[in-house]
Design an enzyme around this catalytic site. Structure first.
Site, PDB file in Angstrom:
ATOM      1  N   HIS A 105       0.806  -1.210   0.000  1.00 25.68           N
ATOM      2  CA  HIS A 105       0.000   0.000   0.000  1.00 25.68           C
ATOM      3  C   HIS A 105       0.845   1.269   0.000  1.00 25.68           C
ATOM      4  O   HIS A 105       0.660   2.130  -0.849  1.00 25.68           O
ATOM      5  CB  HIS A 105      -1.092   0.017   1.059  1.00 25.68           C
ATOM      6  CG  HIS A 105      -2.094   1.069   0.701  1.00 25.68           C
ATOM      7  ND1 HIS A 105      -3.023   0.890  -0.286  1.00 25.68           N
ATOM      8  CD2 HIS A 105      -2.204   2.352   1.087  1.00 25.68           C
ATOM      9  CE1 HIS A 105      -3.683   2.008  -0.478  1.00 25.68           C
ATOM     10  NE2 HIS A 105      -3.212   2.917   0.344  1.00 25.68           N
ATOM     11  N   THR A 112      -6.595  13.659   0.719  1.00 21.46           N
ATOM     12  CA  THR A 112      -6.563  13.646  -0.741  1.00 21.46           C
ATOM     13  C   THR A 112      -7.523  14.688  -1.295  1.00 21.46           C
ATOM     14  O   THR A 112      -7.209  15.385  -2.271  1.00 21.46           O
ATOM     15  CB  THR A 112      -6.929  12.247  -1.275  1.00 21.46           C
ATOM     16  OG1 THR A 112      -6.188  11.280  -0.524  1.00 21.46           O
ATOM     17  CG2 THR A 112      -6.591  12.106  -2.732  1.00 21.46           C
TER      18      THR A 112
END
Lengths: 537, 383
Positions: free
Chosen positions: A254, A329
């Protein structure tokens, strides 16, 4: 003898070595950056060819061209080559070229190690590629190399594992070099919170790399001992657990995908303000958001494993933690939008690729958010929906930004202007075809097509054909980029570029204060002042 | 610019043309036939709409800006670069939206996990490359493999149009049969590598991990045939191990159970009788086609460098016991067929490869002898 020594001493003040030897022994950050970028571009086409083999077989239902085992090798090698051979080295190449010029340093902190890490990368990728010609074929278990399946690989297995070791060592050396450079070589005026975001994102990425590459190396070493030395780390019959591998792999995997996206964010944050003729909006929140994403990347790994059979508490925890990533994000996407807002925008190729990145990466982010929800992921998992998702975050994101970076800095590197018309053609062909290629894959996944299959039921035929057509346009369009780069190196449009190349760029970042092309050695003495517009302070 | 637009228009037309030619595609997730799958669908739509609304807002702002705040429109750049208030707002709003997603997701998660009070249990075992089903309550037990028509058509350059094969790659020789409106508990495990059992109409998939057991449940509300596939890469024929579930009214299901018990008895008797070489070879050919031909090729020639040839192989034509052991226990990419094939099929295919495909050893093995060997095999790891 003494004359020769004297000549050797003088050497540093002249240009590079003559001929081929220059490229083998070079310790110059610009030369090494060029090597990385050219190698990455070559691997982009090797990995791309593999993708085209995949899309050719999937053009129609039925098996037409390749054996299913070879098909599986292609999906595996495509991913490994693109991740470790193309995208990561390309960003290391950019880091080599740009970080010293952006922080006012003469070179990277550890130039000899810099050379070594490049050549180990080449060795690692060649070792990996050699498995294609081995008995039993190249690894065919997917790039995740899950046991027990991966243990059925033929002679290729130990070679693939050693290749991962080499690539890991190369990445770690590169990362150490970047951290050492940023912490020790900045011009006195370049405080941490004045560094361009590209430098910031690479600093954080380098820490990720150092943390995760040893984990991956450990995981594949356990595969090696399971196969050859009778251990049972991943074999239930000996008290091991195949799922343990998945946990270790994704603890690496990840953060690894963020290794490919964080520098992408950095480049976008560098390009967008230049063409909006405005300071980057929310510089410090961008830095904190990058750090937050990097931190979260370590605690969300099992969202790749929702269907593997975890306790309820585990499923819920990894679902909530993954959803949190949407917040930093989102902040980044809002900040880029706010940077464009009320600017005075022009749309040269770097800006076009950057805007396409923001839009298409956001689409990839939406599907990412959908998949974060564990109960719906039970449907999405391992279908073409995820294939669409991660290709949106990699191709029209990382790869588009690499193209943007190429156009943005080529004039600085070569002193020549690229052909804007051709570059725009490259952009529009890429931007349209990449969506023809990947958007239909959302539909395929939702309709029930699993990933990594060489043939499919006939109800999936239409969208597969459209997706393949997209691939056949997207792949060859990238040759335009090669032609433009070649032509620019050879003199470009003939137009003499200024030092700052792009209007007002001098106010944004240090590299634009240097002559174009940038001389072989730059910033032998640190600059007194640093531009502040990009940081807004 | 004009050329780009023309190209775009041409591509759009091409896509529309293709789509209208065959209308049997879907764009969205299927709703499925269970309460769980409907809940999954609802959650999917809820999140999808949230994303669409956010997308319209963000992209709308961006494109407004791209249109109006251009240098060519004479827009002068403003120099603002920070606003703590704005930053706080666009951190809090997403957080609230995330909570609105997390609540229904958590509820659904708990519901899916509630395995209690099931009416029956089926154990599913993944094999390279077929599924084994065991009804824990009544002892019915069988393997389910890709059907013969699909298997023939999917061979490289078979010359058979996949569109002429009904349910190409989504059909099996022996489907899983379940009663409707019954809470069925599934137990999942695997014999060799990890597989994943997925029927989209049931609303979930679950990995089958060798040496471990996973659980899931379903209760099908509507009688019908539901198809799915293995969704975890499991080797060469990963794309060729479909799942077919037939959900029946309870009475029909009970009849099916009785039928199965009769068949099991007949099979046990067949294993006891003495077979002739010709009978074994004839049966063995079919078994070979279904289980061996995809790697070792229909003519036994194999694929050089990856899959060894059967024809003139020293193992196949050598000592019979060594050959049987290899078939029983597998090796590398070669699956262990010991428990996968019935005694009759095992004896038949062993006899066939020794006496067909260009080989002529001239001996045969009886199913009864295989049965003795099979009972000496170690049981599945998880039992």
């Amino acid at each position: 003898m003494s004359a020769a020594t004297a000549e050797h001493d003088d050497h540093h003040d002249h240009g590079p070595e003559k001929g081929l030897l220059r490229w083998i022994v070079t310790t110059n950050h610009k030369d090494i950056g060029t090597l990385y970028l050219i190698f990455a571009l070559a691997m982009f086409f090797v990995g791309g060819t593999m993708a085209l083999i995949i899309r050719t077989e999937l053009f129609e239902p039925g098996m037409q061209f390749v054996d299913p085992q070879f098909f599986n090798s292609m999906t595996t090698m495509h991913a490994l080559v693109m991740v470790f051979g193309a995208v990561m080295p390309a960003f290391v190449g950019l880091a080599n070229w740009m970080i010293p010029m952006m922080i006012g340093a003469p070179d990277m902190a550890l130039p000899r190690m810099n050379n070594m890490s490049f050549w180990m990368l080449v060795a690692g990728v060649l070792l990996l590629a050699s498995t294609l010609f081995m008995e039993g074929g190249a690894p065919a278990s997917g790039w995740t190399l899950y046991p027990p399946l991966v243990l059925q690989t033929g002679s290729a297995l130990p070679f693939a594992i050693f290749s991962v070791h080499l690539l890991g060592i190369s990445s770690i050396m590169g990362a150490i070099n970047i951290i050492a450079t940023i912490f020790n070589m900045r011009a006195p005026a370049m405080t941490l919170m004045k560094m361009p975001l590209f430098v910031w994102t690479w600093l954080i990425t380098a820490f990720l790399l150092i943390a995760i590459m040893p984990v991956f190396a450990g995981a594949v070493t356990m595969l090696l001992t399971d196969r050859f030395f009778d251990t049972s780390f991943f074999d239930a019959a000996g008290g091991g657990d195949p799922v343990l591998y998945q946990h270790i792999f994704w603890f690496f995997g990840h953060p690894e995908v963020y290794v490919m996206i964080l520098p992408t964010f950095g480049v976008a944050s560098t390009i967008i303000p230049v063409f909006a003729r405005k300071p980057l909006f929310g510089y410090s929140s961008m830095v904190y958001a990058t750090a937050a994403i990097a931190f979260l990347s370590f605690i969300v790994w099992a969202h790749h494993m929702f269907t593997v059979g975890m306790p309820m508490a585990g499923e819920l925890y990894f679902m909530y933690a993954t959803m949190l990533i949407a917040i930093p994000t989102g902040v980044k996407i809002f900040n880029w939008t706010a940077t464009m807002w009320k600017g005075s925008m022009t749309f040269e190729a770097p800006m076009l690729f950057s805007i396409a990145f923001v839009v298409l990466f956001t689409l990839g982010g939406f599907t990412g958010l959908m998949m974060a929800l564990a109960p719906v992921d039970f449907q999405y998992h391992d279908t073409y929906f995820i294939v669409a998702h991660f290709h949106y975050t990699l191709v029209p994101a990382s790869v588009f930004i690499l193209m943007a970076a190429g156009y943005f800095w080529l004039p600085k590197w070569t002193g020549n202007m690229y052909d804007e018309k051709l570059a725009k053609l490259h952009f529009w062909l890429s931007a349209v075809s990449v969506n023809i290629l990947f958007f239909p894959q959302h539909f395929l996944g939702l309709a029930g097509m699993p990933r990594r299959i060489p043939d499919y039921a006939v109800q999936f035929a239409d969208w597969n054909m459209i997706s393949s057509i997209g691939a056949f346009i997207y792949g060859p369009s990238q040759l335009i980029f090669v032609y433009i780069v070649y032509k620019t190196i050879k003199g470009g449009t003939g137009e003499k570029v200024t030092d700052e190349v792009w209007e007002g760029a001098k106010e944004q970042s240090l590299e634009w204060t240097l002559p174009s092309p940038a001389p072989y050695h730059t910033f032998s003495t640190p600059p007194k002042e640093v531009p502040t517009m990009s940081t807004g302070r | 610019m004009i050329k780009t637009k023309q190209l775009f228009a041409a591509l759009t037309l091409m896509i529309l043309g293709l789509s209208s030619a065959h209308a049997d595609y879907t764009l969205n997730l299927m709703q499925g036939v269970t309460e769980l799958s409907n809940d999954v669908y609802d959650l999917h739509m809820w999140v999808l709409w949230i994303c669409i609304v956010i997308g319209i807002a963000v992209f709308g702002t961006m494109f407004y800006s791209i249109y109006y705040h251009r240098k060519s429109m004479g827009h002068k750049a403003e120099q603002f670069h920070e606003s703590t208030t704005v930053e706080i707002i666009w951190t809090i709003i997403p957080t609230v939206i995330l909570i609105a997603m997390a609540i229904p997701a958590t509820k659904l998660m708990l519901e899916m996990d509630d395995i209690q009070d099931s009416d029956m249990t089926i154990k599913v075992t993944g094999w390279q490359w077929k599924w084994e089903y065991e009804y824990m309550d009544n002892g019915i037990h069988f393997f389910s493999t890709l059907d013969e028509a699909s298997n023939k058509a999917r061979q490289i350059n078979s010359g058979i149009d996949p569109r002429s094969v009904p349910h190409y790659l989504l059909n099996v020789d022996k489907p899983l049969v379940v009663p409707i409106n019954t809470k069925i508990r599934f137990l999942f495990t695997a014999a060799d590598v990890i597989h994943s059992w997925w029927v989209p109409d049931l609303g979930w998939k679950k990995d089958t991990v060798p040496g471990f057991i996973n659980e899931a449940w379903t209760s099908v509300e509507k009688a019908g045939t539901y198809r799915g596939q293995c969704t975890e890469l499991c080797g060469k024929d990963h794309g060729f191990m479909p799942i077919v579930v037939i959900a029946m009214e309870k009475e029909d299901y009970d009849e099916w159970v009785i039928e199965q018990k009769g068949e099991a008895l007949a099979e046990a008797n067949a294993a006891e009788k003495e077979w002739t070489a010709d009978e074994l070879i004839a049966k063995g050919e079919t078994v070979y086609t279904n289980n061996c031909a995809s790697c070792h090729m229909a003519d036994g020639a194999g694929i050089a460098g990856t899959f060894p040839a059967i024809t003139a192989s020293t193992i196949v034509t050598g000592d019979m016991n060594a050959q049987l052991d290899l078939l029983m226990s597998g090796k590398g990419m070669m699956p262990a067929f010991g428990q996968m094939l019935s005694a009759v099929d095992f004896a038949a295919v062993s006899t066939f490869i020794r006496n067909g495909l260009g080989n002529k050893v001239g001996d045969l093995i009886q199913p009864s002898a295989i049965k003795a060997k099979q009972s000496a095999l170690p049981e599945d790891e998880d039992e």
